[in-house]
Design a protein around this motif. Structure first.
Motif, PDB file in Angstrom:
ATOM      1  N   GLN A  36     -13.222  50.815  16.830  1.00 22.70           N
ATOM      2  CA  GLN A  36     -13.038  50.796  15.375  1.00 22.70           C
ATOM      3  C   GLN A  36     -13.983  49.798  14.725  1.00 22.70           C
ATOM      4  OE1 GLN A  36      -8.916  49.979  14.676  1.00 22.70           O
ATOM      5  NE2 GLN A  36      -8.397  52.143  14.415  1.00 22.70           N
ATOM      6  N   GLN A  37     -14.153  48.666  15.326  1.00 21.42           N
ATOM      7  CA  GLN A  37     -15.044  47.647  14.781  1.00 21.42           C
ATOM      8  C   GLN A  37     -16.493  48.148  14.784  1.00 21.42           C
ATOM      9  OE1 GLN A  37     -14.659  43.904  16.770  1.00 21.42           O
ATOM     10  NE2 GLN A  37     -15.787  42.792  15.206  1.00 21.42           N
ATOM     11  N   VAL A  38     -16.893  48.826  15.843  1.00 20.97           N
ATOM     12  CA  VAL A  38     -18.249  49.373  15.916  1.00 20.97           C
ATOM     13  C   VAL A  38     -18.448  50.429  14.836  1.00 20.97           C
ATOM     14  CG1 VAL A  38     -19.784  50.790  17.343  1.00 20.97           C
ATOM     15  CG2 VAL A  38     -18.605  48.837  18.348  1.00 20.97           C
ATOM     16  N   VAL A  39     -17.445  51.290  14.635  1.00 24.34           N
ATOM     17  CA  VAL A  39     -17.541  52.337  13.621  1.00 24.34           C
ATOM     18  C   VAL A  39     -17.623  51.714  12.231  1.00 24.34           C
ATOM     19  CG1 VAL A  39     -16.270  54.227  12.524  1.00 24.34           C
ATOM     20  CG2 VAL A  39     -16.468  54.135  15.002  1.00 24.34           C
ATOM     21  N   ARG A  40     -16.802  50.705  11.963  1.00 28.20           N
ATOM     22  CA  ARG A  40     -16.845  50.027  10.658  1.00 28.20           C
ATOM     23  C   ARG A  40     -18.204  49.403  10.400  1.00 28.20           C
ATOM     24  NH1 ARG A  40     -12.250  46.649  11.557  1.00 28.20           N
ATOM     25  NH2 ARG A  40     -10.623  48.179  11.804  1.00 28.20           N
ATOM     26  N   LYS A  41     -18.765  48.775  11.426  1.00 25.05           N
ATOM     27  CA  LYS A  41     -20.081  48.158  11.290  1.00 25.05           C
ATOM     28  C   LYS A  41     -21.138  49.216  10.989  1.00 25.05           C
ATOM     29  CE  LYS A  41     -23.184  44.917  11.783  1.00 25.05           C
ATOM     30  NZ  LYS A  41     -23.557  44.133  10.644  1.00 25.05           N
ATOM     31  N   ALA A  42     -21.068  50.354  11.679  1.00 20.72           N
ATOM     32  CA  ALA A  42     -22.029  51.427  11.437  1.00 20.72           C
ATOM     33  C   ALA A  42     -21.877  51.966  10.008  1.00 20.72           C
ATOM     34  CB  ALA A  42     -21.834  52.553  12.451  1.00 20.72           C
ATOM     35  N   GLN A  43     -20.640  52.090   9.527  1.00 13.40           N
ATOM     36  CA  GLN A  43     -20.426  52.557   8.161  1.00 13.40           C
ATOM     37  C   GLN A  43     -21.000  51.573   7.152  1.00 13.40           C
ATOM     38  OE1 GLN A  43     -16.167  53.102   8.034  1.00 13.40           O
ATOM     39  NE2 GLN A  43     -16.328  55.309   8.385  1.00 13.40           N
TER      40      GLN A  43
END
Length: 94
Positions: A36-43
């Motif tokens: 989730q943290q990786v996805v948020r960072k990518a967003q």
């Protein structure tokens, strides 16, 4: 010199299995949060890229508008007639 014993082998296999299952449990516990943290960072990165792209596009549009206005103003200015010489008004003498 010690020789390998059956109990030492069993202890080593048991230790390896315990470490494996603990690591598997921890991965199941923490991997979703990390994903989730990786996805948020990518967003966030994509949002920043989009924002920067829009700002650059707006700046280019503003520059083009300014250049067009300058060009129109230059075209609208009446061209001065070149001064060739002085105008002399002659009067007729009787």
């Amino acid at each position: 010199m010690e020789t390998a014993s059956f109990t030492g082998l069993v202890k080593a296999i048991f230790t390896i299995m315990v470490i494996y299952y603990i690591a598997k449990f921890l991965m199941r516990l923490f991997l979703p949060a990390m994903a989730q943290q990786v996805v948020r960072k990518a967003q966030q990165d994509m949002e920043n890229q989009r924002r920067n792209y829009e700002e650059q596009r707006n700046q280019q549009y503003t520059q083009q508008q300014y250049q067009q206005q300058q060009h129109q103003q230059q075209q609208e200015k009446p061209k001065d007639k070149p001064v060739v010489g002085e105008y002399i008004d002659f009067e007729e003498l009787d």
